[in-house]
Design a protein around this motif. Structure first.
Motif, PDB file in Angstrom:
ATOM      1  N   PHE A 151      -4.772  -1.042 -10.464  1.00 14.64           N
ATOM      2  CA  PHE A 151      -5.015  -0.697  -9.060  1.00 14.64           C
ATOM      3  C   PHE A 151      -6.509  -0.513  -8.807  1.00 14.64           C
ATOM      4  O   PHE A 151      -7.061  -1.035  -7.824  1.00 14.64           O
ATOM      5  N   HIS A 152      -7.180   0.238  -9.666  1.00 15.30           N
ATOM      6  CA  HIS A 152      -8.601   0.509  -9.477  1.00 15.30           C
ATOM      7  C   HIS A 152      -9.457  -0.740  -9.701  1.00 15.30           C
ATOM      8  O   HIS A 152     -10.556  -0.852  -9.138  1.00 15.30           O
ATOM      9  N   ALA A 153      -8.961  -1.675 -10.506  1.00 15.00           N
ATOM     10  CA  ALA A 153      -9.759  -2.857 -10.847  1.00 15.00           C
ATOM     11  C   ALA A 153      -9.726  -3.932  -9.770  1.00 15.00           C
ATOM     12  O   ALA A 153     -10.637  -4.769  -9.698  1.00 15.00           O
ATOM     13  N   LYS A 200      -4.366  -2.878  -1.175  1.00 16.28           N
ATOM     14  CA  LYS A 200      -3.449  -2.619  -2.293  1.00 16.28           C
ATOM     15  C   LYS A 200      -2.781  -1.289  -2.054  1.00 16.28           C
ATOM     16  O   LYS A 200      -3.325  -0.420  -1.353  1.00 16.28           O
ATOM     17  N   VAL A 201      -1.606  -1.116  -2.612  1.00 22.15           N
ATOM     18  CA  VAL A 201      -0.886   0.152  -2.496  1.00 22.15           C
ATOM     19  C   VAL A 201      -0.276   0.498  -3.849  1.00 22.15           C
ATOM     20  O   VAL A 201       0.005  -0.377  -4.672  1.00 22.15           O
ATOM     21  N   TYR A 202      -0.075   1.795  -4.047  1.00 18.80           N
ATOM     22  CA  TYR A 202       0.494   2.302  -5.300  1.00 18.80           C
ATOM     23  C   TYR A 202       1.482   3.414  -4.949  1.00 18.80           C
ATOM     24  O   TYR A 202       1.168   4.310  -4.156  1.00 18.80           O
ATOM     25  N   GLY A 210       3.283  -6.271   3.172  1.00 21.05           N
ATOM     26  CA  GLY A 210       2.971  -7.688   3.013  1.00 21.05           C
ATOM     27  C   GLY A 210       1.516  -8.020   3.294  1.00 21.05           C
ATOM     28  O   GLY A 210       1.051  -9.125   2.972  1.00 21.05           O
ATOM     29  N   ALA A 211       0.781  -7.093   3.903  1.00 20.96           N
ATOM     30  CA  ALA A 211      -0.646  -7.299   4.138  1.00 20.96           C
ATOM     31  C   ALA A 211      -1.473  -6.995   2.895  1.00 20.96           C
ATOM     32  O   ALA A 211      -2.684  -7.226   2.883  1.00 20.96           O
ATOM     33  N   SER A 212      -0.845  -6.488   1.846  1.00 18.83           N
ATOM     34  CA  SER A 212      -1.551  -6.128   0.616  1.00 18.83           C
ATOM     35  C   SER A 212      -1.637  -7.313  -0.334  1.00 18.83           C
ATOM     36  O   SER A 212      -0.797  -8.207  -0.330  1.00 18.83           O
ATOM     37  N   ARG A 213      -2.655  -7.295  -1.154  1.00 16.43           N
ATOM     38  CA  ARG A 213      -2.749  -8.287  -2.230  1.00 16.43           C
ATOM     39  C   ARG A 213      -1.939  -7.846  -3.431  1.00 16.43           C
ATOM     40  O   ARG A 213      -1.444  -8.660  -4.198  1.00 16.43           O
ATOM     41  N   LEU A 214      -1.840  -6.513  -3.602  1.00 13.33           N
ATOM     42  CA  LEU A 214      -1.192  -5.963  -4.791  1.00 13.33           C
ATOM     43  C   LEU A 214      -0.344  -4.762  -4.414  1.00 13.33           C
ATOM     44  O   LEU A 214      -0.801  -3.878  -3.689  1.00 13.33           O
ATOM     45  N   VAL A 215       0.883  -4.742  -4.898  1.00 13.45           N
ATOM     46  CA  VAL A 215       1.774  -3.588  -4.742  1.00 13.45           C
ATOM     47  C   VAL A 215       2.139  -3.096  -6.139  1.00 13.45           C
ATOM     48  O   VAL A 215       2.686  -3.847  -6.954  1.00 13.45           O
ATOM     49  N   CYS A 216       1.807  -1.854  -6.432  1.00 12.94           N
ATOM     50  CA  CYS A 216       2.105  -1.242  -7.734  1.00 12.94           C
ATOM     51  C   CYS A 216       3.297  -0.298  -7.572  1.00 12.94           C
ATOM     52  O   CYS A 216       3.293   0.568  -6.687  1.00 12.94           O
ATOM     53  N   ILE A 217       4.295  -0.448  -8.438  1.00 11.58           N
ATOM     54  CA  ILE A 217       5.502   0.378  -8.384  1.00 11.58           C
ATOM     55  C   ILE A 217       5.662   1.093  -9.717  1.00 11.58           C
ATOM     56  O   ILE A 217       5.897   0.450 -10.749  1.00 11.58           O
TER      57      ILE A 217
END
Length: 356
Positions: A97-99, A104-106, A129-136
């Motif tokens: 996430f930080h990189a 992005k969301v977490y 859907g507007a995020s590049r990355l979703v962390c679960i």
């Protein structure tokens, strides 16, 4: 008068739900550079390298219009970090996430299900859907309805080109195993699993490597006196807290412990029912995320009660044993319970240091 978690009725706003979609304080400084793999388990170094490569790929220039159009027409693939508790999966997830630059969301599994409940499914898809990355984090299923919800969410976000990275103690094609009729949802689960590259991370619980193994308890009077003297402390009876957790949605447990400097529990005893145990696990996870020390005392001597709850061998202090019954530890939630024991032992050690 000492504050009590049982007196709190958190009602987080939508703005608060969205603001919380970042790594918790415990992992605010987690980076790939400070993730130290255990040389005895090469899969940790391999996972670090793969996550680093994934982050670099996400941050490459996206190219022209045709490249973006082609990317939208192809489902994005993600990474699924599988392994036991305490091997560094969350550290790697927050480091990723930080990189990664950009939107992005977490969040934890339960935070995403709550967001969908607050927004509605389609609005949640449009927002995420507007995020590049979703962390679960903590992709563990307690309810078959959540299975369908999250697998559909992952599929639709992936179709929009969103990269998804998840952690769990269970392989994606085994989610729900031993908990509910997984065969009824097998098609959905497999469809989700196809979107991920699974990275298995082996190793020992790092908290045990640091010497944290036992859940230390203090005399009840000492717990009460410390709660009264500590700014920002809460004090609750264990049974009263369990009853209160039934009335608060697990997604709000983070808000429940806002500005708590130390949590104090009295009369802690063994648990024999999943409904109490699973809610307490979520609370322990949020306390651990926020780095909130826990000071606890054991239930008084008197043998087991009508529900088979284990009593303390000494009044108040000692070591908490058998928090989860043998039957619970044989269930499909075994890994979740073991993780909670490890985290609670760490928090209780912090509480012991705080009390001295």
């Amino acid at each position: 008068m000492t504050d009590s978690l049982c007196d709190r009725r958190p009602e987080p706003t939508l703005e608060r739900l969205l603001a919380d979609l970042v790594p918790p304080p415990r992992f605010a400084q987690a980076r790939l550079e400070n993730y130290v793999p255990d040389p005895a388990h090469p899969s940790q170094q391999e996972a670090k390298e793969r996550v680093s490569a994934f982050a670099a790929a996400l941050d490459r220039p996206r190219g022209g219009f045709l490249s973006r159009l082609r990317r939208r027409s192809e489902a994005a693939r993600g990474i699924y970090l599988d392994g036991g508790f305490g091997v560094g999966k969350t550290h790697l997830l927050t480091s990723l996430f930080h990189a990664v630059e950009g939107e992005k969301v977490y969040g934890t599994f339960v935070e995403y299900t709550d967001l969908v409940g607050a927004l509605g499914f389609q609005k949640a898809v449009d927002l995420l859907g507007a995020s590049r990355l979703v962390c679960i984090d903590e992709f563990e299923l307690d309810d078959p309805g959540d299975t369908l919800l999250m697998t559909r969410l992952i599929r639709e976000l992936s179709d929009r080109g969103v990269s998804i990275v998840a952690t769990s103690n269970t392989l994606p094609d085994a989610l729900g195993e031993g908990r509910f009729a997984a065969q009824d949802f097998l098609r959905e689960i497999q469809a989700m699993a196809e979107r991920f590259e699974v990275l298995r991370i082996d190793g020992e619980d790092y908290r045990r490597r640091d010497g944290v193994a036992e859940i230390s308890a203090l005399p009840e009077q000492e717990v009460r006196e410390h709660a009264a003297a500590q700014d920002g402390a809460t004090l609750d009876g264990f049974d009263e807290l369990l009853a209160h957790l039934m009335r608060v949605h697990p997604s709000r447990y983070g808000a429940l412990i806002d500005e708590v400097a130390a949590a104090h529990l009295t009369g802690v005893h063994g648990l024999t029912h999943h409904h109490d145990a699973l809610r307490f696990v979520v609370l322990v996870d949020r306390l651990y995320d926020r780095e909130v020390p826990v000071l606890l005392s054991l239930a008084p001597v008197g043998g087991a009660d009508a529900d088979g709850r284990a009593a303390a061998s000494e009044p108040g202090d000692g070591v908490l044993e058998d928090l989860f019954s043998a039957e619970l530890l044989r269930s499909g939630y075994r890994k979740k319970y073991l993780r909670a024991l490890s985290r609670l032992a760490s928090l209780a050690r912090d509480g012991l240091v705080l009390s001295r």
